[in-house]
Design a protein around this motif. Sequence first.
Motif, short mmCIF file in Angstrom:
data_model
loop_
_atom_site.label_atom_id
_atom_site.label_comp_id
_atom_site.label_asym_id
_atom_site.label_seq_id
_atom_site.Cartn_x
_atom_site.Cartn_y
_atom_site.Cartn_z
N VAL A 110 -31.50 -15.06 -31.58
CA VAL A 110 -30.10 -15.17 -31.63
C VAL A 110 -29.69 -14.55 -30.42
O VAL A 110 -28.47 -15.01 -30.11
CB VAL A 110 -30.02 -14.31 -32.89
CG1 VAL A 110 -28.31 -13.96 -33.17
CG2 VAL A 110 -30.28 -15.13 -34.28
N LYS A 111 -30.11 -13.29 -30.07
CA LYS A 111 -29.34 -12.85 -28.89
C LYS A 111 -29.50 -13.90 -27.49
O LYS A 111 -28.60 -13.52 -26.74
CB LYS A 111 -30.33 -11.51 -28.38
CG LYS A 111 -29.88 -10.17 -29.43
CD LYS A 111 -30.82 -9.18 -28.98
CE LYS A 111 -30.39 -7.92 -29.95
NZ LYS A 111 -31.20 -6.67 -29.60
N ALA A 112 -30.40 -14.51 -27.51
CA ALA A 112 -30.51 -15.56 -26.38
C ALA A 112 -29.77 -16.66 -26.64
O ALA A 112 -29.72 -17.91 -25.93
CB ALA A 112 -32.16 -15.93 -26.14
N GLY A 113 -28.86 -16.85 -27.72
CA GLY A 113 -28.16 -17.87 -28.03
C GLY A 113 -28.90 -19.13 -28.67
O GLY A 113 -28.36 -20.33 -28.76
N LYS A 114 -29.89 -19.06 -29.20
CA LYS A 114 -30.69 -20.07 -29.95
C LYS A 114 -30.78 -19.93 -31.20
O LYS A 114 -31.20 -20.80 -31.90
CB LYS A 114 -32.36 -19.83 -29.28
CG LYS A 114 -32.69 -20.09 -27.84
CD LYS A 114 -34.18 -19.81 -27.74
CE LYS A 114 -34.34 -19.70 -26.40
NZ LYS A 114 -35.85 -19.39 -26.19
N GLY A 115 -29.84 -19.29 -31.91
CA GLY A 115 -29.78 -19.28 -33.28
C GLY A 115 -28.40 -20.02 -33.75
O GLY A 115 -27.73 -20.61 -32.98
N GLN A 116 -28.49 -20.42 -35.10
CA GLN A 116 -27.57 -21.03 -35.65
C GLN A 116 -26.82 -20.35 -36.65
O GLN A 116 -27.41 -19.49 -37.39
CB GLN A 116 -28.11 -22.44 -36.36
CG GLN A 116 -28.60 -23.24 -35.43
CD GLN A 116 -29.38 -24.65 -36.25
OE1 GLN A 116 -29.08 -24.46 -37.34
NE2 GLN A 116 -29.79 -25.61 -35.54
N PHE A 117 -25.66 -20.06 -36.80
CA PHE A 117 -24.76 -19.36 -37.64
C PHE A 117 -24.06 -20.55 -38.78
O PHE A 117 -23.69 -21.41 -38.21
CB PHE A 117 -23.77 -18.63 -36.96
CG PHE A 117 -24.49 -17.56 -36.01
CD1 PHE A 117 -24.62 -16.34 -36.52
CD2 PHE A 117 -24.69 -17.74 -34.58
CE1 PHE A 117 -25.37 -15.24 -35.99
CE2 PHE A 117 -25.28 -16.73 -33.84
CZ PHE A 117 -25.38 -15.65 -34.65
N HIS A 118 -24.20 -20.01 -39.94
CA HIS A 118 -23.59 -20.67 -40.97
C HIS A 118 -22.89 -19.83 -41.91
O HIS A 118 -23.10 -18.54 -41.94
CB HIS A 118 -24.64 -21.35 -42.10
CG HIS A 118 -25.37 -22.21 -41.06
ND1 HIS A 118 -25.06 -23.60 -40.96
CD2 HIS A 118 -26.91 -22.19 -40.74
CE1 HIS A 118 -26.31 -23.92 -40.39
NE2 HIS A 118 -27.07 -23.34 -39.95
N GLU A 119 -21.61 -20.31 -42.29
CA GLU A 119 -20.68 -19.63 -43.28
C GLU A 119 -21.14 -19.74 -44.76
O GLU A 119 -21.62 -20.77 -45.06
CB GLU A 119 -19.30 -20.01 -43.11
CG GLU A 119 -18.79 -19.50 -41.69
CD GLU A 119 -17.26 -19.77 -41.54
OE1 GLU A 119 -16.69 -19.59 -42.69
OE2 GLU A 119 -16.68 -19.88 -40.46
#
Length: 83
Positions: free
Chosen positions: A67-76
């Motif tokens: 997530v810190k490396a920008g490889k995560g996905q965020f969902h609401e």
Amino acid sequence: MEVLKMISINVNDIFDKMIGNENEIIIKRENDADDLILITAKKYNEILEELKRLKYWEEIDKRIENVKAGKGQFHELIEVDDV
């Protein structure tokens, strides 16, 4: 010609030392073979449980790094009305 040494060990003596003993028993080898370690089943199970916990937390740490490396996905999260 190589002379083989024979060592006789009374297994009951080893078991008697293990009963009530939370420490491991290390059997040192005179040759280049690995030493042996005897532990109680209770201690063995505790070690396995601790390894499972460590693997769980390692996986969480890995996900955080992703997530810190920008490889995560965020969902609401959204609420839906009951049908």
